[in-house]
Motif scaffolding. Structure first.
Motif, PDB file in Angstrom:
ATOM      1  N   PRO A 108       0.830  -1.213   0.000  1.00 26.28           N
ATOM      2  CA  PRO A 108       0.000   0.000   0.000  1.00 26.28           C
ATOM      3  C   PRO A 108       0.863   1.261   0.000  1.00 26.28           C
ATOM      4  O   PRO A 108       1.980   1.271   0.533  1.00 26.28           O
ATOM      5  CB  PRO A 108      -0.798  -0.114   1.305  1.00 26.28           C
ATOM      6  CG  PRO A 108      -0.703  -1.549   1.704  1.00 26.28           C
ATOM      7  CD  PRO A 108       0.613  -2.041   1.195  1.00 26.28           C
ATOM      8  N   ARG A 109       0.350   2.330  -0.576  1.00 31.74           N
ATOM      9  CA  ARG A 109       1.113   3.577  -0.646  1.00 31.74           C
ATOM     10  C   ARG A 109       1.458   4.119   0.742  1.00 31.74           C
ATOM     11  O   ARG A 109       2.498   4.769   0.933  1.00 31.74           O
ATOM     12  CB  ARG A 109       0.326   4.626  -1.433  1.00 31.74           C
ATOM     13  CG  ARG A 109       1.140   5.885  -1.739  1.00 31.74           C
ATOM     14  CD  ARG A 109       0.355   6.870  -2.595  1.00 31.74           C
ATOM     15  NE  ARG A 109       1.204   7.985  -2.994  1.00 31.74           N
ATOM     16  CZ  ARG A 109       1.415   9.075  -2.244  1.00 31.74           C
ATOM     17  NH1 ARG A 109       0.823   9.180  -1.058  1.00 31.74           N
ATOM     18  NH2 ARG A 109       2.199  10.042  -2.673  1.00 31.74           N
ATOM     19  N   ALA A 110       0.600   3.849   1.733  1.00 27.61           N
ATOM     20  CA  ALA A 110       0.830   4.364   3.087  1.00 27.61           C
ATOM     21  C   ALA A 110       2.070   3.772   3.737  1.00 27.61           C
ATOM     22  O   ALA A 110       2.575   4.315   4.723  1.00 27.61           O
ATOM     23  CB  ALA A 110      -0.387   4.081   3.961  1.00 27.61           C
ATOM     24  N   HIS A 116       6.551   3.737  -3.445  1.00 32.01           N
ATOM     25  CA  HIS A 116       5.334   3.379  -4.170  1.00 32.01           C
ATOM     26  C   HIS A 116       5.184   4.244  -5.428  1.00 32.01           C
ATOM     27  O   HIS A 116       4.940   3.729  -6.535  1.00 32.01           O
ATOM     28  CB  HIS A 116       4.119   3.564  -3.261  1.00 32.01           C
ATOM     29  CG  HIS A 116       2.831   3.129  -3.858  1.00 32.01           C
ATOM     30  ND1 HIS A 116       2.143   3.902  -4.774  1.00 32.01           N
ATOM     31  CD2 HIS A 116       2.089   2.001  -3.691  1.00 32.01           C
ATOM     32  CE1 HIS A 116       1.045   3.281  -5.140  1.00 32.01           C
ATOM     33  NE2 HIS A 116       0.979   2.123  -4.500  1.00 32.01           N
ATOM     34  N   ASP A 117       5.362   5.559  -5.274  1.00 31.71           N
ATOM     35  CA  ASP A 117       5.187   6.455  -6.409  1.00 31.71           C
ATOM     36  C   ASP A 117       6.300   6.272  -7.438  1.00 31.71           C
ATOM     37  O   ASP A 117       6.054   6.408  -8.652  1.00 31.71           O
ATOM     38  CB  ASP A 117       5.149   7.910  -5.938  1.00 31.71           C
ATOM     39  CG  ASP A 117       3.873   8.230  -5.176  1.00 31.71           C
ATOM     40  OD1 ASP A 117       2.986   7.351  -5.095  1.00 31.71           O
ATOM     41  OD2 ASP A 117       3.762   9.344  -4.641  1.00 31.71           O
ATOM     42  N   ALA A 122       7.282   4.784 -12.825  1.00 32.31           N
ATOM     43  CA  ALA A 122       8.144   4.088 -13.783  1.00 32.31           C
ATOM     44  C   ALA A 122       7.316   3.169 -14.679  1.00 32.31           C
ATOM     45  O   ALA A 122       7.542   3.099 -15.895  1.00 32.31           O
ATOM     46  CB  ALA A 122       9.223   3.301 -13.050  1.00 32.31           C
ATOM     47  N   CYS A 123       6.349   2.493 -14.090  1.00 39.44           N
ATOM     48  CA  CYS A 123       5.476   1.619 -14.875  1.00 39.44           C
ATOM     49  C   CYS A 123       4.624   2.434 -15.843  1.00 39.44           C
ATOM     50  O   CYS A 123       4.431   2.048 -17.006  1.00 39.44           O
ATOM     51  CB  CYS A 123       4.584   0.790 -13.951  1.00 39.44           C
ATOM     52  SG  CYS A 123       5.464  -0.457 -12.984  1.00 39.44           S
ATOM     53  N   ALA A 153       7.889  -8.531  -8.579  1.00 37.18           N
ATOM     54  CA  ALA A 153       7.918  -7.285  -7.815  1.00 37.18           C
ATOM     55  C   ALA A 153       9.139  -6.478  -8.197  1.00 37.18           C
ATOM     56  O   ALA A 153      10.137  -7.030  -8.694  1.00 37.18           O
ATOM     57  CB  ALA A 153       7.928  -7.573  -6.310  1.00 37.18           C
ATOM     58  N   LEU A 154       9.062  -5.176  -7.984  1.00 38.10           N
ATOM     59  CA  LEU A 154      10.244  -4.323  -8.017  1.00 38.10           C
ATOM     60  C   LEU A 154      10.637  -4.031  -6.587  1.00 38.10           C
ATOM     61  O   LEU A 154       9.796  -3.620  -5.784  1.00 38.10           O
ATOM     62  CB  LEU A 154       9.959  -3.008  -8.758  1.00 38.10           C
ATOM     63  CG  LEU A 154       9.820  -3.036 -10.281  1.00 38.10           C
ATOM     64  CD1 LEU A 154       9.818  -1.610 -10.820  1.00 38.10           C
ATOM     65  CD2 LEU A 154      10.919  -3.841 -10.939  1.00 38.10           C
TER      66      LEU A 154
END
Length: 210
Positions: A108-110, A116-117, A122-123, A153-154
């Motif tokens: 999750p971004r949190a 995360h961003d 990049a994607c 995953a990255l």
């Protein structure tokens, strides 16, 4: 020569420069009590500001943190984590767009907004959005889930030193997203043990710069 310093650290830092830093710090400052706590990057600023942590080793949030200082230590490249035997695992490096149709394991971004961003942007630049099939809160957990075959995953490159059975890591074809691993502390902090820790980790960071 005595005292106490409490440091938070992200998962990937725990497999990167932190072990060498801890060993050196304990050799040079054996009577200082060093307390380490693994935490997600976005958890750490509030704990530093509140005095629970003296400092954090983290991928800092994108917004400025009032009253806190952050010092860039290294830029960690992102790498692709794949299940062993994956069709792309025999490639020496992988173009990000090759992952467009793959199932992804993400967080999750949190948990870590900057990381995360960085991944989602990049994607997007590669022409797709990750097709997330599984979420996990810690990067080390994500790496272990890749080994089960659930998805790709990255992850930050230092995490690959974990060498999990069933997981392989491959570098990305340029442009490679880089993450700023930083040390963060309170601007007014005068703890001499923190100053000593900062000096040691700055010296160790020189060996990990790409």
């Amino acid at each position: 020569q005595t005292g106490r310093v409490c440091i938070g650290f992200s998962s990937s830092a725990g497999f990167g420069m932190l072990p060498d830093t801890v060993r050196r710090f304990r050799q040079e400052w054996p009577d200082v009590d060093l307390v380490l706590t693994e935490l997600n990057s976005d958890e750490q600023p509030a704990l530093i500001r509140g005095g629970i942590l003296d400092a954090g080793l983290l991928y800092p949030p994108l917004h400025a943190e009032q009253g806190l200082v952050q010092e860039l230590l290294v830029m960690d490249p992102l790498v692709v984590a794949l299940p062993e035997g994956h069709a792309l695992a025999d490639r020496p490096e992988i173009a990000l767009e090759r992952l467009a149709t793959e199932p992804w394991i993400f967080f999750p971004r949190a948990v870590a907004s900057h990381l995360h961003d960085k991944i989602t942007n990049a994607c997007r630049e590669a022409g797709f959005a990750p097709r997330v099939v599984q979420r996990a809160l810690k990067l080390s957990t994500i790496a272990s889930l890749v080994a089960t075959g659930l998805g790709v995953a990255l992850v930050p490159a230092p995490l690959t030193s974990l060498r999990l059975k069933g997981t392989v890591a491959r570098p990305l074809i340029a442009p490679i997203p880089l993450l700023p691993l930083s040390l963060m502390w309170r601007q007014e902090d005068v703890n001499p043990a923190l100053k000593a820790f900062a000096e040691v980790i700055r010296a160790e960071a020189k060996h990990f710069r790409v």
